[in-house]
Design an enzyme around this catalytic site. Sequence first.
Site, PDB file in Angstrom:
ATOM      1  CD  GLU A  49      41.039  39.515  43.545  1.00 47.21           C
ATOM      2  OE1 GLU A  49      39.439  39.682  43.521  1.00 47.21           O
ATOM      3  OE2 GLU A  49      40.958  37.800  43.320  1.00 47.21           O
ATOM      4  CG  ASP A  60      31.051  42.151  40.677  1.00 41.15           C
ATOM      5  OD1 ASP A  60      32.333  41.759  41.178  1.00 41.15           O
ATOM      6  OD2 ASP A  60      31.664  43.865  40.571  1.00 41.15           O
TER       7      ASP A  60
END
Length: 258
Positions: A49, A60
């Site tokens: 990814e 995140d």
Amino acid sequence: MNTNNFGLPTSDFGLQKKLNIYFTAGIPTLEDTAEIMKTIQNSGADMMEIGMPYSDPVADGPVIQGAHELALSNGMTIAQLFSQLKSVKDEIKIPVILMGYINPVLSFGFEKFCEECANSGVSGLIIPDLPPIEFERNYQPILEKYGLNFTFLVTPETSEERIKYLDSLSSGFLYAVSSSSTTGNENKEVKNDEYLNKLASINLKNPVMIGFGIKNKTDFEQVTEKSQGGIIGTAFVKILLENKDWKEKAEAFIKSIK
């Protein structure tokens, strides 16, 4: 041999667990993306990814947020990323997935983005903040036109009904977040038996890959006892950010998991 939409064999998903490695494009320097891709493939990962840098990566944790900031300061753009992907398109044989947020993709132009993905060797997309209803109404036909997979995320709080719904929309694999937190949260237990048992008990069309908080071989083995693969991001990004000789350490890390 039967394969799923990422070209991965389905018959051995339960036997040989798949390792998916995430990194943010444009770190440690702008021009390292292609070399990192080759390192991931050559070290034995099954897929990768690539994070598209964004100024507000809400899903995140601090490490990947820092990677986004560095990549943007290095000058990384979506157009630059596509150029880099095309430079190694013929060398990279494992699936490449782009992960990011919807605003930069819409700014680029969604169909233009998908066309560039198809021309750059990209197999699929993960866009966590794209609502499923919007995906169905506006974007699924475009992805299908360009032969791209799209993966949705589920969490321990996702109901069985919604897991089935998101699985029905996904292709390639279903991304199961290990815990309801941001990426790289070291205080969360990655092996949630109740959650993993629930996922394993549902008749899903896609293989399940577990992500968020997987740091080492022990974590990987635990989460793949009842899933088909694991996704490692923060631990790998740390290696890229903290080591000038990142290539050797990155290779050793991936090989230690596999």
